[in-house]
Scaffold this active site. Structure first.
Site, PDB file in Angstrom:
ATOM      1  N   ARG A  60      -7.221  11.152  -6.795  1.00 29.72           N
ATOM      2  CA  ARG A  60      -8.380  10.263  -6.664  1.00 29.72           C
ATOM      3  C   ARG A  60      -9.791  11.026  -6.248  1.00 29.72           C
ATOM      4  NH1 ARG A  60      -8.937   5.299  -4.480  1.00 29.72           N
ATOM      5  NH2 ARG A  60     -11.085   5.887  -4.792  1.00 29.72           N
ATOM      6  N   ARG A  67      -3.347   6.320   0.405  1.00 33.17           N
ATOM      7  CA  ARG A  67      -4.008   7.164   1.295  1.00 33.17           C
ATOM      8  C   ARG A  67      -2.791   8.095   1.953  1.00 33.17           C
ATOM      9  NH1 ARG A  67      -8.263   3.584   3.866  1.00 33.17           N
ATOM     10  NH2 ARG A  67      -6.491   2.087   3.705  1.00 33.17           N
ATOM     11  N   ARG A 100       0.863  -1.214  -0.166  1.00 36.51           N
ATOM     12  CA  ARG A 100      -0.144  -0.062   0.266  1.00 36.51           C
ATOM     13  C   ARG A 100       0.893   1.401   0.024  1.00 36.51           C
ATOM     14  NH1 ARG A 100      -4.401  -1.951   4.473  1.00 36.51           N
ATOM     15  NH2 ARG A 100      -5.293  -3.465   3.517  1.00 36.51           N
ATOM     16  N   TYR A 154     -14.517 -12.824   0.523  1.00 38.32           N
ATOM     17  CA  TYR A 154     -15.292 -11.489   0.140  1.00 38.32           C
ATOM     18  C   TYR A 154     -16.847 -11.930  -0.500  1.00 38.32           C
ATOM     19  CZ  TYR A 154     -11.879  -8.287   1.528  1.00 38.32           C
ATOM     20  OH  TYR A 154     -11.118  -7.544   2.223  1.00 38.32           O
ATOM     21  N   ASP A 210      -6.888  -3.488  -7.187  1.00 36.89           N
ATOM     22  CA  ASP A 210      -7.571  -4.077  -6.096  1.00 36.89           C
ATOM     23  C   ASP A 210      -7.666  -5.447  -6.234  1.00 36.89           C
ATOM     24  OD1 ASP A 210     -10.068  -4.723  -4.445  1.00 36.89           O
ATOM     25  OD2 ASP A 210      -9.204  -2.795  -3.550  1.00 36.89           O
TER      26      ASP A 210
END
Length: 344
Positions: free
Chosen positions: A40, A31, A27, A151, A76
């Site tokens: 973004r 962010r 990552r 998921y 992702d």
């Protein structure tokens, strides 16, 4: 590919000596970077992953800023299952949410195989990045069958994996059919990235730590091995990573990894004894250490480097992903420290 095969990152993955211990961060594109948050703005996660121009810029941002030894494709883990026909969204603050969970034989029919054409935007992103990155290797990645299945079955993130385990134990035929389908989708997704030019791949089995070793070997390992084994002739290192997987490290290596990622809970020298002397390791600074002040960061980073010497090759990384609140300047300093402390 000669230059990249000789890069510190690929050499470490192969267990070969290099000028310094290579470092990248899971990552690292995301962010924690203000430039990422800016680019973004107003663009959903799935849409971002499908725009090669955006993927290229976001992937390059941490390479420019931190001087890491490898880039990792911005994407992702649910991108290939969305391409396979599953109605899902990545909800900010929650994660992937599946509109109609997969829980029956009929549901499985909705999950179709994918071809390179279904994810052509990923291949285009890789080609653009390889051209931009030059001598810096690009890592491709995908979610492993178990994590994707969790998921799909739960309908979103879970702490207990009750529905997932209920299918695994109670409907093993359906379980293995689902994971076989997911393994084929994952392999096609990674093959597309390899064919477009990535220098390594990482298979994220983020939630495999919810399993015992016996259950992992019976219900999960054959499917991860199907993916990793399907890339045995691809000529790129294969990294396998999960969270909370201390009891699974040996099995995760046996599934076909060249490099086993280790979270922060297990010292790398201990992990190496479990994994065996023929595989490199990746990790494993606790992401929370980055909030404790530079003196602590330096001490802990040097400890990780020292413990990593037990393995034939060591790729320095965090034990999981960069936290959104992380100060990017700490990451930049950490890269410089790892390079300097491990040189020669």
């Amino acid at each position: 590919m000669t230059v990249l095969s000789d890069s510190p990152f690929v050499r470490a993955c192969r267990g070969l000596p290099g000028p310094h211990t290579p470092v990248w961060f899971m990552r690292q594109a995301g962010r924690s970077l203000p430039e990422y948050r800016k680019i973004r703005e107003g663009i959903g996660m799935l849409e971002s992953c499908r725009r090669p121009d955006l993927v290229t810029e976001i992937t390059l941002q941490p390479v420019r800023r931190h001087g890491v030894d490898a880039a990792i494709l911005f994407s992702d883990i649910v991108v290939p299952i969305a391409a396979a026909g599953i109605d899902l969204d990545i909800v900010a603050g929650t994660g992937p949410v599946v509109a109609d969970p997969v829980r029956t034989e009929a549901d499985l029919a909705r999950l179709r195989p994918i071809t390179a054409d279904d994810v052509d935007f990923v291949a285009e992103s890789v080609r653009l990045l390889v051209a931009e990155l030059g001598a810096t290797p690009l890592i491709g990645f995908a979610g492993a069958p178990f994590t994707l299945a969790s998921y799909l079955i739960e309908g979103g993130p879970s702490r207990t994996y009750l529905k997932t385990k209920a299918m695994m134990y109670g409907a093993p035929r359906l379980w293995h059919a689902l994971l076989t389908r997911l393994a084929d989708i994952t392999l096609a997704f990674l093959r597309t990235q390899v064919d477009a030019g990535v220098s390594a791949v990482q298979l994220f089995d983020s939630w495999a730590g919810a399993l015992s070793e016996a259950d992992y070997r019976e219900f999960v390992m054959p499917h991860s091995a199907r993916v990793l084994g399907g890339l045995a002739d691809a000529g790129v290192p294969r990294i396998h990573f999960g969270v909370g997987t201390a009891v699974l490290l040996e099995a995760m290596g046996e599934a076909g990894a060249d490099v086993v990622g280790v979270d922060w809970r297990t010292p790398l020298d201990v992990a190496t004894r479990r994994i065996g002397p023929d595989r490199a390791v990746q990790g494993n600074l606790d992401p929370a250490v980055l909030f404790a002040g530079w003196e602590v960061v330096e001490r802990e980073a040097r400890r990780v480097l020292e413990q990593g010497r037990a393995a034939p090759g060591h790729v320095f990384n965090l034990g999981h992903g960069v936290m959104p609140e992380t100060d990017p300047d700490i990451l930049t300093r950490l890269v410089a420290l790892v390079h300097e402390a491990s040189a020669g």
